[in-house]
Design a protein around this motif. Sequence first.
Motif, PDB file in Angstrom:
ATOM      1  N   LEU A 192     -63.257  26.366 -53.382  1.00 13.23           N
ATOM      2  CA  LEU A 192     -62.043  26.948 -52.952  1.00 13.23           C
ATOM      3  C   LEU A 192     -60.825  25.918 -52.987  1.00 13.23           C
ATOM      4  N   ARG A 193     -61.083  24.513 -52.783  1.00 12.60           N
ATOM      5  CA  ARG A 193     -59.964  23.643 -52.955  1.00 12.60           C
ATOM      6  C   ARG A 193     -59.165  23.822 -54.355  1.00 12.60           C
ATOM      7  N   GLU A 194     -59.927  24.017 -55.417  1.00 11.39           N
ATOM      8  CA  GLU A 194     -59.415  24.031 -57.062  1.00 11.39           C
ATOM      9  C   GLU A 194     -58.633  25.179 -56.868  1.00 11.39           C
ATOM     10  N   GLY A 195     -59.255  26.435 -56.089  1.00  9.70           N
ATOM     11  CA  GLY A 195     -58.263  27.850 -56.442  1.00  9.70           C
ATOM     12  C   GLY A 195     -57.185  27.827 -55.643  1.00  9.70           C
ATOM     13  N   ALA A 196     -57.128  27.032 -54.558  1.00  8.87           N
ATOM     14  CA  ALA A 196     -56.239  27.488 -53.370  1.00  8.87           C
ATOM     15  C   ALA A 196     -54.700  26.469 -53.956  1.00  8.87           C
ATOM     16  N   GLY A 197     -54.874  25.467 -54.589  1.00  7.35           N
ATOM     17  CA  GLY A 197     -53.898  25.060 -55.262  1.00  7.35           C
ATOM     18  C   GLY A 197     -53.098  23.923 -54.024  1.00  7.35           C
ATOM     19  N   GLU A 198     -51.854  23.462 -54.565  1.00  7.48           N
ATOM     20  CA  GLU A 198     -50.986  22.762 -53.933  1.00  7.48           C
ATOM     21  C   GLU A 198     -50.782  23.082 -52.266  1.00  7.48           C
ATOM     22  N   LEU A 199     -50.759  24.394 -51.953  1.00  7.51           N
ATOM     23  CA  LEU A 199     -50.406  24.798 -50.538  1.00  7.51           C
ATOM     24  C   LEU A 199     -51.622  24.539 -49.749  1.00  7.51           C
ATOM     25  N   LEU A 200     -52.726  24.334 -50.064  1.00 11.79           N
ATOM     26  CA  LEU A 200     -54.015  24.120 -49.312  1.00 11.79           C
ATOM     27  C   LEU A 200     -53.852  22.813 -48.666  1.00 11.79           C
ATOM     28  N   GLU A 201     -53.773  22.725 -47.109  1.00 16.44           N
ATOM     29  CA  GLU A 201     -53.597  21.656 -46.518  1.00 16.44           C
ATOM     30  C   GLU A 201     -55.163  21.052 -46.182  1.00 16.44           C
ATOM     31  N   SER A 202     -56.073  21.859 -45.550  1.00 14.74           N
ATOM     32  CA  SER A 202     -57.470  21.488 -45.406  1.00 14.74           C
ATOM     33  C   SER A 202     -58.423  22.693 -45.360  1.00 14.74           C
ATOM     34  N   VAL A 203     -59.700  22.395 -45.438  1.00 15.63           N
ATOM     35  CA  VAL A 203     -60.759  23.393 -45.697  1.00 15.63           C
ATOM     36  C   VAL A 203     -61.803  23.018 -44.493  1.00 15.63           C
ATOM     37  N   ARG A 204     -62.204  23.710 -43.703  1.00 12.30           N
ATOM     38  CA  ARG A 204     -63.292  23.419 -42.874  1.00 12.30           C
ATOM     39  C   ARG A 204     -64.221  24.555 -42.415  1.00 12.30           C
ATOM     40  N   LEU A 205     -65.447  24.178 -42.719  1.00 10.38           N
ATOM     41  CA  LEU A 205     -66.662  25.043 -42.719  1.00 10.38           C
ATOM     42  C   LEU A 205     -66.884  25.325 -41.192  1.00 10.38           C
ATOM     43  N   PHE A 206     -66.857  26.589 -40.474  1.00 10.56           N
ATOM     44  CA  PHE A 206     -67.167  26.322 -39.215  1.00 10.56           C
ATOM     45  C   PHE A 206     -68.181  27.418 -38.787  1.00 10.56           C
ATOM     46  N   ASP A 207     -69.057  28.071 -39.766  1.00  3.85           N
ATOM     47  CA  ASP A 207     -69.851  28.986 -39.707  1.00  3.85           C
ATOM     48  C   ASP A 207     -70.936  29.270 -40.767  1.00  3.85           C
ATOM     49  N   VAL A 208     -72.132  29.056 -40.392  1.00  2.51           N
ATOM     50  CA  VAL A 208     -73.260  29.474 -41.311  1.00  2.51           C
ATOM     51  C   VAL A 208     -73.976  30.461 -40.833  1.00  2.51           C
ATOM     52  N   PHE A 209     -74.296  31.461 -41.560  1.00  2.00           N
ATOM     53  CA  PHE A 209     -75.381  32.618 -41.077  1.00  2.00           C
ATOM     54  C   PHE A 209     -76.004  33.094 -42.157  1.00  2.00           C
ATOM     55  N   ALA A 210     -77.354  33.470 -41.698  1.00  2.00           N
ATOM     56  CA  ALA A 210     -78.424  33.978 -42.436  1.00  2.00           C
ATOM     57  C   ALA A 210     -78.960  35.305 -41.995  1.00  2.00           C
ATOM     58  N   GLY A 211     -79.269  36.218 -42.400  1.00  4.71           N
ATOM     59  CA  GLY A 211     -79.899  37.576 -41.700  1.00  4.71           C
ATOM     60  C   GLY A 211     -80.321  38.402 -42.436  1.00  4.71           C
ATOM     61  N   GLU A 212     -80.862  39.480 -41.990  1.00  2.00           N
ATOM     62  CA  GLU A 212     -81.621  40.673 -42.772  1.00  2.00           C
ATOM     63  C   GLU A 212     -80.366  41.430 -43.679  1.00  2.00           C
ATOM     64  N   GLN A 213     -79.192  41.474 -42.753  1.00  2.00           N
ATOM     65  CA  GLN A 213     -78.239  42.377 -43.452  1.00  2.00           C
ATOM     66  C   GLN A 213     -77.587  41.873 -44.606  1.00  2.00           C
ATOM     67  N   LEU A 214     -77.931  40.472 -44.835  1.00  2.00           N
ATOM     68  CA  LEU A 214     -77.392  39.924 -46.031  1.00  2.00           C
ATOM     69  C   LEU A 214     -78.145  40.053 -47.314  1.00  2.00           C
ATOM     70  N   GLY A 215     -79.527  40.205 -46.882  1.00  2.00           N
ATOM     71  CA  GLY A 215     -80.647  40.096 -47.991  1.00  2.00           C
ATOM     72  C   GLY A 215     -81.259  38.894 -48.078  1.00  2.00           C
ATOM     73  N   SER A 216     -82.446  38.808 -48.585  1.00  2.00           N
ATOM     74  CA  SER A 216     -83.233  37.642 -48.796  1.00  2.00           C
ATOM     75  C   SER A 216     -82.666  36.661 -49.556  1.00  2.00           C
ATOM     76  N   GLY A 217     -82.651  35.466 -49.190  1.00  2.00           N
ATOM     77  CA  GLY A 217     -82.171  34.627 -50.007  1.00  2.00           C
ATOM     78  C   GLY A 217     -80.911  34.307 -50.069  1.00  2.00           C
ATOM     79  N   ARG A 218     -80.287  34.813 -48.960  1.00  2.00           N
ATOM     80  CA  ARG A 218     -78.729  34.796 -49.101  1.00  2.00           C
ATOM     81  C   ARG A 218     -78.267  34.271 -47.792  1.00  2.00           C
ATOM     82  N   LYS A 219     -76.788  33.572 -47.823  1.00  2.00           N
ATOM     83  CA  LYS A 219     -76.473  33.097 -46.521  1.00  2.00           C
ATOM     84  C   LYS A 219     -74.824  33.310 -46.515  1.00  2.00           C
ATOM     85  N   SER A 220     -74.333  33.225 -45.406  1.00  2.00           N
ATOM     86  CA  SER A 220     -72.806  33.528 -45.327  1.00  2.00           C
ATOM     87  C   SER A 220     -72.296  32.291 -44.868  1.00  2.00           C
ATOM     88  N   LEU A 221     -71.141  31.521 -45.580  1.00  2.00           N
ATOM     89  CA  LEU A 221     -70.642  30.329 -45.001  1.00  2.00           C
ATOM     90  C   LEU A 221     -69.054  30.890 -44.718  1.00  2.00           C
TER      91      LEU A 221
END
Length: 852
Positions: free
Chosen positions: A777-806
Amino acid sequence: MRAPLSWLREYVELPAGETGRDVAAKLIEAGLEVETVDRLGAGIHGPLVVGKVLAIEELTEFKKPIRYCQVDVGDANGTGEPQNIVCGATNFRVGDKVVVVLPGAVLPGGFAISARKTYGKVSEGMICSGGELGLPDDGTGILVLPPEYEPGADAVEVLELVDEVLDIAVTPDRGYCLSMRGIARETATAYGLQLRDPALLDVPTPNAEGYQVEVADPRGCDRFAARTVTGLRPEAASPLWLRRRLQKSGMRPVSLPVDITNYVMLELGSPLHAYDRTRLEGPITVRRAVAGELLTTLDGTKRKLDADDLVIADETGPIGLAGVMGGIDSEVADPEQDEQSGEWRGTTEVVVEAAHFDPVTVARTSRRHRISSEASRRFERGVDPEAAAAAAQRTVDLLVLLGGGTAEAGVTYFVTPHGPHTVKIPASHPGRVAGVDYPREAVVRRLQQVGCDVYGQDELTVTVPSWRSDLTDPNDLAEEVIRLEGYANLPSTLPRPPAGRGLTERQRLHRRVGRALAGAGYVEALNYPFVGADSFDQLGLAEDDPRRRTVTLVNPLSDEEPAMRTTLLPGLLAALRRNDGRGSQGSQGSLALFETGLVFLPTGEETRAARLRVDARPSEEEIASLGAALPRQPRHVAVVLAGPREQPGWWGEGRAAGWADAVEAARTVAHAAGAELTVRAAQFAPWHPGRCAALYVHGADGEEQLVGHAGELHPRVVKALGLPQRTCAMEIDLDAAESAGGGVVPAPSVSGFPVATRDVALVVDESVPAARVEAALREGAGELLESVRLFDVFAGEQLGSGRKSLAYALRFRAADRTLTAEEASAARDAAVASAAERTGAVLRGAEAAAGA
């Protein structure tokens, strides 16, 4: 060293009203450490007299022995009539002299004595034991006095019950103060009075008639005096004054010959030993032991001797460890009385030894055999070699006077010739050291008071007295002048640091890290840098783990921890365990500790350090050789934490400390060092294999460098160390982090333009690390990006087995303008595209739409 004031007055004519506290204050001003002044007899009040037992009536109707005694106390009771006293002790008989306390008196501990009826009789006082008078109690019962004292005499004076005793902690450089002679010299100097030196005795000239002595090791023994006394009365006991002085000085009376040698040692500072001449075989020899020789010392222990031990021997073998302890085979026998004939048996012929032994040899022998005796403590600290002959003479005089013996004409005195020790010192040197201008006359006077002979004008030639082996260089002499002139007279001045110097960058970083961790709730704990093999076993380190390769100390403080640490965790975890066991959790119920310190990592390339000279500054090459002999010593920082990190309350549920808190502590340290930290999953002891993070920084060359680990400790480690459950820890190489960050922490900037926030939720494979997604994300956002913060991690049946949401919060801002919605959205889309390309991430909503 315990010094009775009454004994001290024999050598220094102190003012009549001077108390022990007054003398202690003077000695403290002179540099001695007087720990306490014990006031003996302060709890005794009223009539305490000598009594003579006239009659004893045994009262047999009781379960224990009870005796009704008539005691003559002279005119002390005001009537001259015998005193009737009930007593339960049986170790005295009719005609014995005892100590009687009459009604109206008070004994130590506030024990008031009055006439009272007991066991059917009226007891008019009490017959005392030594313990009841505050004296050392030998357990024999009633204190029986020598027969020469008259009934009615004041027992307080007879027993010297009232006195003051100065308890002095003698430092290793003042061995001469382990004697009344040395303390009297210091007292006389402090008061400006004359010393009556007890060592100034007429000593006869050595001759060939003395007991034969052969010194095979003149380096280990440079003085040896031997004198013989015959015709001693076995029944002769130590007089009361001698026993009392020994007791006040902390020693136990044994028998007349032993008591006299101990008394002279306390008086002159020269240890002595008395041999039973009838038990000696041939001449006395001073030599090194033969490895494997056996000697049973006076404490009854059979010891296997080392080749470096200096021993006293006769034709049968070793009879004593020189300067440490004598042997049991030649000891003076305790007197015994034959029950049938009444005759006394015991030692009647004594050979007195007074010698001077090498302090280093005595110290090593004492430690090798784990014997710390009164003699060894004195020889280790330095004994006056010139006092040996006087000590032997003083012992002989007392044996003749008190034991009825006869001194043989033979006098043996072995001497290794050597000249006096001299030191050259400028007369101005003490003043330069102290920062005070001392006149030459004051310097000379103070050195003469110490016992030195001083010659010269601007440069003084000082001959050091034989009892001051610690005075070896000009600074030692300067210290004597300064302390006698008075430490209190030295001006108080603050040191002035050179201009232009401050903290180094490393010191600044050390403080910055400490403040950052303290602000995060951690408490600093300083631990000893020593470890043992057990510490590594408890941490579960493999046998080939590099952290087991340690620097071992030659003389460790503890045999259990002989090595220097390669990690900070053992000491820090031990501190956590102690605090948890003692209930020392913080106000929040949690424990969070940190430490910053060196670890010692041998490389195998260390060279042997050269021995430096002491008379000049080492050269640059010598300093470099010392550095090459040292192991690598990077500075590490570590934290340990356990318990709740956030407390529950009305505001919501609490949260226990976890591996993420340890990782966050690493980020705090890296930020203080100006380094960018990368976190990856890892398996590394002593951390839990599923809850361990490896910590990386980017070096100056752009390459990643592993600098530490963080996470939750392995359950087996927690159990082995007795730690709270789910204990977490972090350790990082602070020097490596500093190198990566350049030691520069950018100051925070405040922009005048608004921020544009965009949230994205990316679905990735469960095996993809969040740090990898963030980097994309940092590499793609370029110079305008000030900060990146992970605020949620989710895993459930609706995502499928072996998948997670960041879910990430992206903050965009331009330094020179307000971003448009289109610019912010374009930067967000570029960041998502980069993440999709590098990690296979898919926008969460887009994935659902595609599935539909």
